[in-house]
Motif scaffolding. Structure first.
Motif, short mmCIF file in Angstrom:
data_model
loop_
_atom_site.label_atom_id
_atom_site.label_comp_id
_atom_site.label_asym_id
_atom_site.label_seq_id
_atom_site.Cartn_x
_atom_site.Cartn_y
_atom_site.Cartn_z
N PRO A 238 -131.42 123.70 52.70
CA PRO A 238 -132.02 124.86 52.02
C PRO A 238 -133.51 124.99 52.30
N GLY A 239 -133.98 126.24 52.33
CA GLY A 239 -135.38 126.53 52.60
C GLY A 239 -136.28 126.21 51.40
N PRO A 240 -137.56 126.52 51.52
CA PRO A 240 -138.51 126.22 50.44
C PRO A 240 -138.25 127.04 49.20
N ARG A 241 -138.60 126.49 48.04
CA ARG A 241 -138.39 127.17 46.76
C ARG A 241 -139.48 128.20 46.48
N PRO B 257 -135.58 136.59 35.57
CA PRO B 257 -136.61 136.71 36.62
C PRO B 257 -136.16 136.11 37.95
N GLU B 258 -135.27 135.11 37.92
CA GLU B 258 -134.81 134.51 39.17
C GLU B 258 -133.96 135.47 39.99
N HIS B 259 -133.43 136.53 39.34
CA HIS B 259 -132.61 137.50 40.06
C HIS B 259 -133.46 138.56 40.76
N ILE C 39 -130.25 128.93 41.79
CA ILE C 39 -131.45 129.76 41.77
C ILE C 39 -132.28 129.55 40.51
N GLU C 40 -131.74 128.83 39.54
CA GLU C 40 -132.45 128.60 38.29
C GLU C 40 -133.46 127.46 38.46
N PRO C 41 -134.48 127.41 37.61
CA PRO C 41 -135.44 126.29 37.68
C PRO C 41 -134.72 124.95 37.52
N ASP D 284 -136.62 136.30 57.09
CA ASP D 284 -137.32 135.42 56.17
C ASP D 284 -136.33 134.96 55.09
N TYR D 285 -136.32 133.67 54.81
CA TYR D 285 -135.36 133.14 53.84
C TYR D 285 -136.01 132.09 52.96
N ARG D 286 -135.34 131.74 51.89
CA ARG D 286 -135.83 130.72 50.96
C ARG D 286 -134.65 130.00 50.31
N TYR D 287 -134.96 129.02 49.48
CA TYR D 287 -133.97 128.29 48.71
C TYR D 287 -133.12 129.26 47.86
N PRO D 288 -131.80 129.08 47.79
CA PRO D 288 -131.04 127.89 48.16
C PRO D 288 -130.29 127.98 49.49
N ILE D 289 -130.51 129.01 50.30
CA ILE D 289 -129.77 129.12 51.55
C ILE D 289 -130.54 128.43 52.68
N SER D 290 -129.83 128.09 53.74
CA SER D 290 -130.42 127.41 54.89
C SER D 290 -130.67 128.41 56.01
#
Length: 395
Positions: A107-110, A350-352, A256-258, A370-376
């Motif tokens: 997974p990418g950065p949070r 807010p995470e949505h 996706i949650e904290p 451009d991508y981020r957590y939780p996908i790779s």
């Protein structure tokens, strides 16, 4: 001192590669040469405390590519260097850095989007994913993945590989594939190795052949479905935006949650490890799923993550549908999209609102991803490939 260490490691690495290439057919001999090269290294006997300090400084100073290849070279010196390098180099989730090949499956950065771009070659039906090294796309980036489009009578496959020139499913560089239905409206992403501890393999002709021992045992046998993508009918035709829905079968909705956790692959399977003879960092004596994965999905009870495209707004002055890509997309295209998490089982939070993946056109055959957590990076690349495919029923 650090510079002399790096230069010595690179020269040793080059000599080992030459010896291994001449003995490609004899795996036992190749293993012996690699082990001998490591034992003979003058740096193998360095005190652990000093070694750790040196590796920490190298990892911190070589933060970006191409200098970051020095960190990769450190993992190939000997077993002690490999273990300490593995401890020091963090996953993309924590470091926002793609260091080793396995990083494309993690997974990418949070905290922010990791910027990449895709180059398309129309004549060969191939696509190349690069990590952006600067804000300008005119320069070459760090190569990550490649894909080749294969048309079949009833479907289309995109074979995804770690090698820019070897994109066959029978290769050790095979990572996974994207398969579409005949209409180009439904897609399935397959991973070449299990994404979590209880993943189920999908039987195919290639896996049956392996089970019958009709092909070499090194051929990757995995077809693990990790995501399903669907495009809905567009009543406005090519004038309206596409509607995407991505069901990430290998990711829990809570990711996706904290504090949420997504399964993370920590090493390639034994067949893939043969791709990196110079860097035993990637080798493992065990091919068990438990050792190469963390955060099994089987323990999650809140369902899987569902992504949907962010709805664009109609711009009266421009007379077109618009999304804010913050300067990362410059050309209007029906292929452009932004994906956010869909609140399937409750109210939106807010995470949505956070963009997990965005893709858009910046040139005739150049696109940003451009991508981020939780996908790779692998999952993001496969999702973007689905946007290239012709959609008979949607346009």
């Amino acid at each position: 001192m650090i510079r002399s260490i790096i230069q010595d490691m690179r020269s040793r690495s080059h000599r080992v590669v030459q010896d291994l290439s001449s003995m490609e057919e004899d795996s036992a001999a190749s293993e012996l040469i690699a082990d001998d090269g490591l034992r003979q290294s003058c740096w193998a006997q360095m005190p652990q405390e000093l070694l750790r300090e040196v590796l920490i400084r190298i990892e911190a100073s070589e933060a970006a590519w191409p200098p970051r290849k020095s960190v990769v070279a450190c993992a190939g010196v000997c077993r002690s260097w490999r273990h300490i390098t593995k401890e020091i180099v963090k996953t993309p989730e924590l470091s926002a850095k793609l260091t080793f090949p396995i990083s494309v499956k993690q997974p990418g950065p949070r905290e922010h989007l990791l910027q990449c771009f895709i180059r398309r070659n129309r004549s060969t039906q191939t696509y190349y994913l690069y990590l952006s090294l600067s804000n300008t796309l005119s320069e070459d980036g760090k190569f990550l993945l490649a894909a080749r489009k294969c048309r079949r009578p009833t479907c289309t496959d995109y074979i995804i590989s770690l090698h820019a020139d070897d994109m066959s499913k029978g290769s050790n560089t095979y990572v996974g594939k994207l398969r579409s239905n005949f209409l180009g409206t439904k897609f399935t992403i397959y991973d070449g190795q299990p994404p979590h501890a209880r993943a189920k393999i999908t039987k195919s002709r290639s896996t049956r052949l392996v089970n019958l021992k009709q092909v070499a045992p090194k051929v990757p046998t995995g077809n693990y479905p990790v995501a399903h993508i669907s495009y809905e009918l567009n009543v406005l035709g090519s004038r309206g935006p596409r509607r995407m829905n991505c069901v990430m079968d290998s990711l829990p909705a809570s990711a996706i949650e904290p504090g949420g956790v997504a399964p993370t692959q920590t090493e390639f399977s034994l067949s893939n490890a043969d791709m990196f003879p110079t860097f035993p960092f990637f080798r493992s004596r065990s091919n068990r799923v438990d050792n190469s994965l963390s955060g099994p999905l089987a323990d999650q009870k809140d369902g899987v993550l569902v992504l949907k495209n962010k709805a664009p707004r109609w711009h009266e002055q421009l007379q077109c549908w618009c999304l804010n890509f913050h300067g990362r997309v410059t050309i209007a295209s029906v292929k452009n999209f932004q994906l956010v998490a869909s609140p399937e089982n409750g109210p939106a939070g807010p995470e949505h609102d956070k963009i997990i993946l965005q893709f858009g056109k910046v040139g005739k055959d150049l696109f940003t991803m451009d991508y981020r957590y939780p996908i790779s990076a692998f999952q993001a690349f496969a999702i973007c490939l689905s946007s290239f495919d012709t959609k008979i029923a949607c346009e």
